[in-house]
Design a protein around this motif. Structure first.
Motif, PDB file in Angstrom:
ATOM      1  N   ILE A 122      61.182   7.099  10.527  1.00  0.00           N
ATOM      2  CA  ILE A 122      61.910   5.941  11.067  1.00  0.00           C
ATOM      3  C   ILE A 122      63.044   6.375  11.984  1.00  0.00           C
ATOM      4  O   ILE A 122      63.228   5.829  13.078  1.00  0.00           O
ATOM      5  CB  ILE A 122      62.437   5.048   9.920  1.00  0.00           C
ATOM      6  CG1 ILE A 122      61.244   4.373   9.220  1.00  0.00           C
ATOM      7  CG2 ILE A 122      63.424   4.005  10.441  1.00  0.00           C
ATOM      8  CD1 ILE A 122      61.628   3.531   8.013  1.00  0.00           C
ATOM      9  N   LEU A 123      63.809   7.405  11.560  1.00  0.00           N
ATOM     10  CA  LEU A 123      64.912   7.850  12.420  1.00  0.00           C
ATOM     11  C   LEU A 123      64.375   8.381  13.747  1.00  0.00           C
ATOM     12  O   LEU A 123      64.931   8.116  14.816  1.00  0.00           O
ATOM     13  CB  LEU A 123      65.742   8.921  11.705  1.00  0.00           C
ATOM     14  CG  LEU A 123      66.907   9.489  12.517  1.00  0.00           C
ATOM     15  CD1 LEU A 123      67.808   8.380  13.071  1.00  0.00           C
ATOM     16  CD2 LEU A 123      67.738  10.464  11.680  1.00  0.00           C
ATOM     17  N   ARG A 124      63.250   9.123  13.694  1.00  0.00           N
ATOM     18  CA  ARG A 124      62.682   9.672  14.916  1.00  0.00           C
ATOM     19  C   ARG A 124      62.166   8.566  15.843  1.00  0.00           C
ATOM     20  O   ARG A 124      62.407   8.578  17.046  1.00  0.00           O
ATOM     21  CB  ARG A 124      61.556  10.642  14.561  1.00  0.00           C
ATOM     22  CG  ARG A 124      60.818  11.231  15.746  1.00  0.00           C
ATOM     23  CD  ARG A 124      61.703  12.095  16.599  1.00  0.00           C
ATOM     24  NE  ARG A 124      61.071  12.414  17.888  1.00  0.00           N
ATOM     25  CZ  ARG A 124      61.671  12.365  19.051  1.00  0.00           C
ATOM     26  NH1 ARG A 124      62.952  12.053  19.127  1.00  0.00           N
ATOM     27  NH2 ARG A 124      61.033  12.636  20.160  1.00  0.00           N
ATOM     28  N   VAL A 125      61.479   7.590  15.257  1.00  0.00           N
ATOM     29  CA  VAL A 125      60.953   6.497  16.074  1.00  0.00           C
ATOM     30  C   VAL A 125      62.094   5.658  16.647  1.00  0.00           C
ATOM     31  O   VAL A 125      62.082   5.266  17.824  1.00  0.00           O
ATOM     32  CB  VAL A 125      59.985   5.617  15.249  1.00  0.00           C
ATOM     33  CG1 VAL A 125      59.623   4.342  16.013  1.00  0.00           C
ATOM     34  CG2 VAL A 125      58.717   6.402  14.911  1.00  0.00           C
ATOM     35  N   ALA A 126      63.120   5.448  15.840  1.00  0.00           N
ATOM     36  CA  ALA A 126      64.285   4.711  16.344  1.00  0.00           C
ATOM     37  C   ALA A 126      64.947   5.463  17.491  1.00  0.00           C
ATOM     38  O   ALA A 126      65.392   4.864  18.479  1.00  0.00           O
ATOM     39  CB  ALA A 126      65.291   4.485  15.205  1.00  0.00           C
ATOM     40  N   ALA A 127      64.985   6.795  17.367  1.00  0.00           N
ATOM     41  CA  ALA A 127      65.605   7.589  18.433  1.00  0.00           C
ATOM     42  C   ALA A 127      64.829   7.462  19.733  1.00  0.00           C
ATOM     43  O   ALA A 127      65.405   7.408  20.820  1.00  0.00           O
ATOM     44  CB  ALA A 127      65.685   9.057  18.000  1.00  0.00           C
ATOM     45  N   ARG A 137      62.815   4.848  20.502  1.00  0.00           N
ATOM     46  CA  ARG A 137      62.865   3.454  20.933  1.00  0.00           C
ATOM     47  C   ARG A 137      64.189   3.119  21.622  1.00  0.00           C
ATOM     48  O   ARG A 137      64.212   2.452  22.652  1.00  0.00           O
ATOM     49  CB  ARG A 137      62.643   2.564  19.707  1.00  0.00           C
ATOM     50  CG  ARG A 137      62.763   1.072  19.933  1.00  0.00           C
ATOM     51  CD  ARG A 137      61.648   0.546  20.808  1.00  0.00           C
ATOM     52  NE  ARG A 137      61.857  -0.852  21.139  1.00  0.00           N
ATOM     53  CZ  ARG A 137      62.708  -1.279  22.048  1.00  0.00           C
ATOM     54  NH1 ARG A 137      63.416  -0.415  22.733  1.00  0.00           N
ATOM     55  NH2 ARG A 137      62.835  -2.577  22.316  1.00  0.00           N
ATOM     56  N   TRP A 138      65.305   3.566  21.019  1.00  0.00           N
ATOM     57  CA  TRP A 138      66.606   3.204  21.585  1.00  0.00           C
ATOM     58  C   TRP A 138      67.334   4.386  22.244  1.00  0.00           C
ATOM     59  O   TRP A 138      68.527   4.356  22.440  1.00  0.00           O
ATOM     60  CB  TRP A 138      67.485   2.569  20.500  1.00  0.00           C
ATOM     61  CG  TRP A 138      66.990   1.218  20.097  1.00  0.00           C
ATOM     62  CD1 TRP A 138      67.055   0.071  20.831  1.00  0.00           C
ATOM     63  CD2 TRP A 138      66.348   0.863  18.868  1.00  0.00           C
ATOM     64  NE1 TRP A 138      66.482  -0.969  20.148  1.00  0.00           N
ATOM     65  CE2 TRP A 138      66.038  -0.519  18.928  1.00  0.00           C
ATOM     66  CE3 TRP A 138      65.983   1.564  17.709  1.00  0.00           C
ATOM     67  CZ2 TRP A 138      65.399  -1.203  17.893  1.00  0.00           C
ATOM     68  CZ3 TRP A 138      65.350   0.892  16.683  1.00  0.00           C
ATOM     69  CH2 TRP A 138      65.063  -0.479  16.775  1.00  0.00           C
ATOM     70  N   LEU A 144      68.348   7.208  21.172  1.00  0.00           N
ATOM     71  CA  LEU A 144      69.504   7.711  20.433  1.00  0.00           C
ATOM     72  C   LEU A 144      69.614   9.220  20.633  1.00  0.00           C
ATOM     73  O   LEU A 144      68.631   9.931  20.652  1.00  0.00           O
ATOM     74  CB  LEU A 144      69.336   7.438  18.934  1.00  0.00           C
ATOM     75  CG  LEU A 144      69.073   6.003  18.508  1.00  0.00           C
ATOM     76  CD1 LEU A 144      68.969   5.922  16.992  1.00  0.00           C
ATOM     77  CD2 LEU A 144      70.183   5.091  19.021  1.00  0.00           C
TER      78      LEU A 144
END
Lengths: 209, 209, 209
Positions: A190-195, A197-198, A200
């Protein structure tokens, strides 16, 4: 873990191996390498991290010398990958990053878990999870004469750290291995996908001198 | 050695670890790396050489997997180092090179001594001392996409060779370990400091073709 | 094998060590390295591959820590090589490539054979032969900040694969070790020499994006 879970885990690991190998194929293609170069970059990306981990924790055998299937997955990926990468019709752009994030998650938990099984402290186990996840890509980038991407860009290794810490702490407070694995993998994924996507990223540390 | 000497030795080793880690922080800052990159460069510089040594001599455990304090020293140095490196008021310029020369001296003797304790010949032990002293910095430079400094510039590795040879020969002729350690460390430290002070370097070997 | 054959094999290995070390000396000379840099590049080229092999197969000892003669060969080659490389009268151009092809052949078979003796599968043994033959040169090129030559140019590693496969398959069908060694070495040597003579190379894989 139960046999079924073991089996899912093992095939996920091989899937991650193929995805990481394919990222090596893409870098080799940018550098106009020959067939051998493609195989080498695929191999170091896919099994480089796990090899360093196994050497440092003193595993009885480096994992891929005991189970040749890893080498076959790399070989097939290196050969097929050259054609897939040149196909005109492409997969949606997000497929490869998602697959890579999944590979990162499984490599991290496998690395952390293997270190713990050799009796390391939790901190060393997390470091081994990170090494399993990112060291192969770092060697790939060094061979391609680039500063390793993971040291400069988006949150990548940080996702490994999160997953490894979640997994280790979950086990420490008595959560079952299966649930701890789920938590750890989800944390990394999740942290990797969020990074992605946004966009980060950690703040860069810059010394202008 | 007596407990007090052992203790001084151990803390000196941790001090050397911090100094080497800080040199990794400085390189990471020049390359605008993120927080993870800073930690990685600090870590490979500080424990890369000792790790390779432990793998090659077949140590039972790679030293930092058995004693987590090394990782903590690196982590704290990587975090604090980013702020220290940006402070406007600076230490006198010679503090860091002196500290680095001290770290080089202690790393060299620890590496040489550990190899001897695993029964290697004197020559292999000297090589292990050199690897302990310089290999971490070489990996740091490769990750930073530079030709390793130690291969081209000022007398650096040569100081390790001198220290390792002094230590090994002193032991061989029956000098006490404590005195041999002093001699070896002084040899490395003085030659390195002299090289900085008077810009001593080995002649370059050049093929113009 | 008989003592005489063993002996021929051992001296051939040392000869290959010297040839590979000399190729490191030449690269060091192009980069204007100092004396220590020359020794390091000579050493990593000559024993880097065998070291990685021994670590991965879990050999009891890394070969050059058990037999110091390898280090002496490297040291002498690094010192003499600097003068030989600058002599005005040169050997015919084909001497060095031929010697290198011979070194590649012997390194490949030694690496394959050692892996088999530690009980690896044939496929892993071939990989170890390739690592013994080419990994040292790859480290040399990385230290020299070049994309490893072996990944991009002429047939080189492919010759290792051929030799390793010939050797492993010969043993598997019951051919005597001596004959299998001959076949394996000839396979590597002839393919490598043919590649030099007729500029054979694998097709490059290129992604223009």
């Amino acid at each position: 873990m139960q046999p079924l879970v073991e089996s899912v885990f093992y095939w996920s690991d091989l899937f991650g191996t193929a995805v990481f190998a394919f990222s090596g194929v893409l870098v080799a293609g940018r550098l106009r390498m020959d067939g051998f170069g493609v195989i080498v970059l695929a191999a170091v990306t896919a099994i480089g991290g796990g090899t360093i981990r196994d050497l440092i924790i003193g595993a009885e055998q480096v994992f891929w010398t005991a189970d040749t299937l890893y080498l076959w997955v790399i070989l097939v990926t290196a050969l097929l990958g050259q054609y897939i990468a040149q196909l005109p019709r492409r997969l949606p752009w997000y497929i490869l990053p998602l697959a890579d994030a999944f590979g990162l998650a499984i490599f991290t938990i496998i690395g952390t878990d293997k270190a713990l099984s050799y009796g390391t402290s939790g901190m060393v186990a997390v470091v081994m999870g990170v090494i399993t996840g990112v060291a192969g890509g770092m060697i790939r980038d060094v061979l391609a004469r680039e500063v390793p991407m993971v040291l400069q860009r988006e949150i990548y290794a940080t996702a490994c750290i999160l997953g490894g810490v979640l997994y280790t702490c979950s086990l420490a407070i008595g959560i079952t291995p299966l649930l701890a694995t789920m938590l750890g993998m989800l944390g990394t994924f999740i942290l990797r996908v969020a990074a992605i996507r946004w966009h980060l990223s950690l703040p860069a540390f810059s010394l202008n001198r």
